[in-house]
Write a protein that holds these residues in place. Sequence first.
Motif, PDB file in Angstrom:
ATOM      1  N   ASP A  18       0.824  -1.196   0.000  1.00  0.00           N
ATOM      2  CA  ASP A  18       0.000   0.000   0.000  1.00  0.00           C
ATOM      3  C   ASP A  18       0.860   1.249   0.000  1.00  0.00           C
ATOM      4  OD1 ASP A  18      -2.266  -1.503  -0.008  1.00  0.00           O
ATOM      5  OD2 ASP A  18      -2.667  -1.297   2.124  1.00  0.00           O
ATOM      6  N   SER A  19       0.412   2.235  -0.748  1.00  0.00           N
ATOM      7  CA  SER A  19       1.041   3.555  -0.809  1.00  0.00           C
ATOM      8  C   SER A  19       2.435   3.557  -1.426  1.00  0.00           C
ATOM      9  CB  SER A  19       1.052   4.213   0.570  1.00  0.00           C
ATOM     10  OG  SER A  19      -0.274   4.375   1.021  1.00  0.00           O
ATOM     11  N   THR A  20       2.703   2.643  -2.347  1.00  0.00           N
ATOM     12  CA  THR A  20       3.934   2.720  -3.120  1.00  0.00           C
ATOM     13  C   THR A  20       3.788   3.900  -4.069  1.00  0.00           C
ATOM     14  OG1 THR A  20       4.307   0.347  -3.013  1.00  0.00           O
ATOM     15  CG2 THR A  20       5.405   1.532  -4.792  1.00  0.00           C
ATOM     16  N   PHE A  21       4.725   4.840  -4.019  1.00  0.00           N
ATOM     17  CA  PHE A  21       4.651   6.037  -4.843  1.00  0.00           C
ATOM     18  C   PHE A  21       5.212   5.760  -6.229  1.00  0.00           C
ATOM     19  CE2 PHE A  21       4.471   7.635  -0.574  1.00  0.00           C
ATOM     20  CZ  PHE A  21       3.596   8.695  -0.656  1.00  0.00           C
ATOM     21  N   LEU A  22       4.374   5.949  -7.255  1.00  0.00           N
ATOM     22  CA  LEU A  22       4.823   5.784  -8.633  1.00  0.00           C
ATOM     23  C   LEU A  22       5.121   7.117  -9.288  1.00  0.00           C
ATOM     24  CD1 LEU A  22       2.426   3.002  -9.888  1.00  0.00           C
ATOM     25  CD2 LEU A  22       4.765   2.785  -9.058  1.00  0.00           C
ATOM     26  N   ALA A  23       4.421   8.152  -8.839  1.00  0.00           N
ATOM     27  CA  ALA A  23       4.614   9.488  -9.402  1.00  0.00           C
ATOM     28  C   ALA A  23       4.293  10.506  -8.318  1.00  0.00           C
ATOM     29  CB  ALA A  23       3.702   9.696 -10.603  1.00  0.00           C
ATOM     30  N   THR A  24       5.141  11.532  -8.201  1.00  0.00           N
ATOM     31  CA  THR A  24       4.930  12.561  -7.194  1.00  0.00           C
ATOM     32  C   THR A  24       5.275  13.933  -7.770  1.00  0.00           C
ATOM     33  OG1 THR A  24       7.163  12.181  -6.343  1.00  0.00           O
ATOM     34  CG2 THR A  24       5.371  11.067  -5.189  1.00  0.00           C
ATOM     35  N   LYS A  25       4.537  14.950  -7.335  1.00  0.00           N
ATOM     36  CA  LYS A  25       4.784  16.308  -7.821  1.00  0.00           C
ATOM     37  C   LYS A  25       6.137  16.825  -7.330  1.00  0.00           C
ATOM     38  CE  LYS A  25       2.404  20.699  -8.391  1.00  0.00           C
ATOM     39  NZ  LYS A  25       1.123  21.385  -8.151  1.00  0.00           N
ATOM     40  N   THR A  26       6.484  16.464  -6.118  1.00  0.00           N
ATOM     41  CA  THR A  26       7.792  16.824  -5.554  1.00  0.00           C
ATOM     42  C   THR A  26       8.518  15.527  -5.209  1.00  0.00           C
ATOM     43  OG1 THR A  26       6.849  16.991  -3.339  1.00  0.00           O
ATOM     44  CG2 THR A  26       6.965  19.021  -4.617  1.00  0.00           C
ATOM     45  N   GLY A  57      -3.539  23.935 -10.130  1.00  0.00           N
ATOM     46  CA  GLY A  57      -4.357  22.754  -9.937  1.00  0.00           C
ATOM     47  C   GLY A  57      -3.590  21.673  -9.189  1.00  0.00           C
ATOM     48  N   HIS A  58      -4.322  20.672  -8.740  1.00  0.00           N
ATOM     49  CA  HIS A  58      -3.731  19.541  -8.016  1.00  0.00           C
ATOM     50  C   HIS A  58      -4.395  18.259  -8.475  1.00  0.00           C
ATOM     51  CE1 HIS A  58      -1.488  22.034  -5.190  1.00  0.00           C
ATOM     52  NE2 HIS A  58      -2.542  22.830  -5.225  1.00  0.00           N
ATOM     53  N   PHE A  59      -3.653  17.153  -8.340  1.00  0.00           N
ATOM     54  CA  PHE A  59      -4.153  15.880  -8.833  1.00  0.00           C
ATOM     55  C   PHE A  59      -3.520  14.743  -8.044  1.00  0.00           C
ATOM     56  CE2 PHE A  59      -1.717  12.913 -11.519  1.00  0.00           C
ATOM     57  CZ  PHE A  59      -2.699  11.987 -11.856  1.00  0.00           C
ATOM     58  N   GLY A  60      -4.320  13.744  -7.740  1.00  0.00           N
ATOM     59  CA  GLY A  60      -3.820  12.548  -7.077  1.00  0.00           C
ATOM     60  C   GLY A  60      -4.592  11.344  -7.590  1.00  0.00           C
ATOM     61  N   ALA A  61      -3.961  10.175  -7.577  1.00  0.00           N
ATOM     62  CA  ALA A  61      -4.629   8.971  -8.078  1.00  0.00           C
ATOM     63  C   ALA A  61      -4.116   7.741  -7.353  1.00  0.00           C
ATOM     64  CB  ALA A  61      -4.390   8.818  -9.578  1.00  0.00           C
ATOM     65  N   TYR A  62      -5.011   6.766  -7.241  1.00  0.00           N
ATOM     66  CA  TYR A  62      -4.639   5.441  -6.794  1.00  0.00           C
ATOM     67  C   TYR A  62      -4.774   4.513  -7.987  1.00  0.00           C
ATOM     68  CZ  TYR A  62      -4.476   6.025  -1.708  1.00  0.00           C
ATOM     69  OH  TYR A  62      -4.127   6.363  -0.434  1.00  0.00           O
ATOM     70  N   ILE A  63      -3.857   3.584  -8.103  1.00  0.00           N
ATOM     71  CA  ILE A  63      -3.952   2.553  -9.122  1.00  0.00           C
ATOM     72  C   ILE A  63      -3.896   1.196  -8.434  1.00  0.00           C
ATOM     73  CG2 ILE A  63      -2.933   4.012 -10.904  1.00  0.00           C
ATOM     74  CD1 ILE A  63      -0.375   2.289 -10.646  1.00  0.00           C
ATOM     75  N   SER A  64      -4.356   0.192  -9.148  1.00  0.00           N
ATOM     76  CA  SER A  64      -4.308  -1.172  -8.620  1.00  0.00           C
ATOM     77  C   SER A  64      -2.887  -1.715  -8.790  1.00  0.00           C
ATOM     78  CB  SER A  64      -5.288  -2.053  -9.388  1.00  0.00           C
ATOM     79  OG  SER A  64      -4.799  -2.308 -10.684  1.00  0.00           O
ATOM     80  N   PRO A  65      -2.564  -2.818  -8.121  1.00  0.00           N
ATOM     81  CA  PRO A  65      -1.241  -3.414  -8.307  1.00  0.00           C
ATOM     82  C   PRO A  65      -0.957  -3.832  -9.746  1.00  0.00           C
ATOM     83  CG  PRO A  65      -2.231  -4.250  -6.307  1.00  0.00           C
ATOM     84  CD  PRO A  65      -3.302  -3.464  -7.028  1.00  0.00           C
ATOM     85  N   SER A  66      -2.008  -4.002 -10.565  1.00  0.00           N
ATOM     86  CA  SER A  66      -1.795  -4.365 -11.966  1.00  0.00           C
ATOM     87  C   SER A  66      -1.708  -3.139 -12.873  1.00  0.00           C
ATOM     88  CB  SER A  66      -2.916  -5.287 -12.451  1.00  0.00           C
ATOM     89  OG  SER A  66      -4.152  -4.599 -12.431  1.00  0.00           O
ATOM     90  N   GLY A  67      -1.849  -1.929 -12.300  1.00  0.00           N
ATOM     91  CA  GLY A  67      -1.702  -0.707 -13.075  1.00  0.00           C
ATOM     92  C   GLY A  67      -2.997  -0.086 -13.548  1.00  0.00           C
ATOM     93  N   LYS A  68      -4.147  -0.613 -13.154  1.00  0.00           N
ATOM     94  CA  LYS A  68      -5.429  -0.034 -13.549  1.00  0.00           C
ATOM     95  C   LYS A  68      -5.717   1.197 -12.706  1.00  0.00           C
ATOM     96  CE  LYS A  68      -7.473  -4.414 -14.874  1.00  0.00           C
ATOM     97  NZ  LYS A  68      -8.468  -5.425 -14.500  1.00  0.00           N
ATOM     98  N   SER A 110       0.159  12.861  -5.857  1.00  0.00           N
ATOM     99  CA  SER A 110       0.930  11.670  -6.227  1.00  0.00           C
ATOM    100  C   SER A 110       0.031  10.620  -6.870  1.00  0.00           C
ATOM    101  CB  SER A 110       1.597  11.059  -4.987  1.00  0.00           C
ATOM    102  OG  SER A 110       0.627  10.493  -4.121  1.00  0.00           O
ATOM    103  N   VAL A 111       0.665   9.644  -7.504  1.00  0.00           N
ATOM    104  CA  VAL A 111       0.004   8.439  -7.989  1.00  0.00           C
ATOM    105  C   VAL A 111       0.583   7.302  -7.161  1.00  0.00           C
ATOM    106  CG1 VAL A 111      -0.345   6.894  -9.953  1.00  0.00           C
ATOM    107  CG2 VAL A 111      -0.269   9.381 -10.311  1.00  0.00           C
ATOM    108  N   GLN A 112      -0.299   6.540  -6.518  1.00  0.00           N
ATOM    109  CA  GLN A 112       0.140   5.486  -5.621  1.00  0.00           C
ATOM    110  C   GLN A 112      -0.566   4.173  -5.941  1.00  0.00           C
ATOM    111  OE1 GLN A 112      -0.230   6.555  -1.462  1.00  0.00           O
ATOM    112  NE2 GLN A 112      -0.021   8.724  -1.943  1.00  0.00           N
ATOM    113  N   ILE A 113       0.140   3.080  -5.687  1.00  0.00           N
ATOM    114  CA  ILE A 113      -0.475   1.753  -5.754  1.00  0.00           C
ATOM    115  C   ILE A 113      -1.193   1.522  -4.435  1.00  0.00           C
ATOM    116  CG2 ILE A 113      -0.048  -0.734  -5.758  1.00  0.00           C
ATOM    117  CD1 ILE A 113       2.407  -0.236  -7.423  1.00  0.00           C
ATOM    118  N   ASN A 114      -2.375   0.912  -4.513  1.00  0.00           N
ATOM    119  CA  ASN A 114      -3.058   0.537  -3.281  1.00  0.00           C
ATOM    120  C   ASN A 114      -3.682  -0.839  -3.465  1.00  0.00           C
ATOM    121  OD1 ASN A 114      -5.287   0.341  -1.224  1.00  0.00           O
ATOM    122  ND2 ASN A 114      -4.236   2.210  -0.590  1.00  0.00           N
TER     123      ASN A 114
END
Length: 143
Positions: A18-26, A57-68, A110-114
């Motif tokens: 959970d919460s593996t960071f794949l992309a972050t603004k900083t 603007g600001h943006f955040g996303a969660y993706i599945s472990p398979s990348g969806k 950020s974009v994180q796996i959850n």
Amino acid sequence: MSELYGKSDIIKETTHVDSTFLATKTKSPNGSTETVTRYQEIVKMSEVPSLQEGGNGHFGAYISPSGKVAFILYYDGKGYVGIYFAETQEYIALSVDEAPCYEHYLLGDSVQINNDYKNLPTMDKDSFFRRDRLMLLIPGKVT
């Protein structure tokens, strides 16, 4: 979109916790600058002016472990919030007055796996990230 949020080579490198960071603004919490480059690639492709350099603007996303892509929250910098739920394949637009707690769910830009999203579109009924629960939390209807 999942190809960009969770490129297969990037997903293979993660441990799927959970919460593996794949992309972050900083710079990411683990000190990686690669995550900043990935975030810039995502927002550039979005072509959303408020997410581009100098935008507010600001943006955040969660993706599945398979990348969806599972959940996206976006603030346009002009008083509106957009939310996407893969669970229901639904887009919702709210004013910040209707969503006073939205900032808590931007995930620090950020974009994180959850792992809660590992069985998309099905989710565990007790998952914190279910659409019905988040639609109570983001508008501040429960604490």
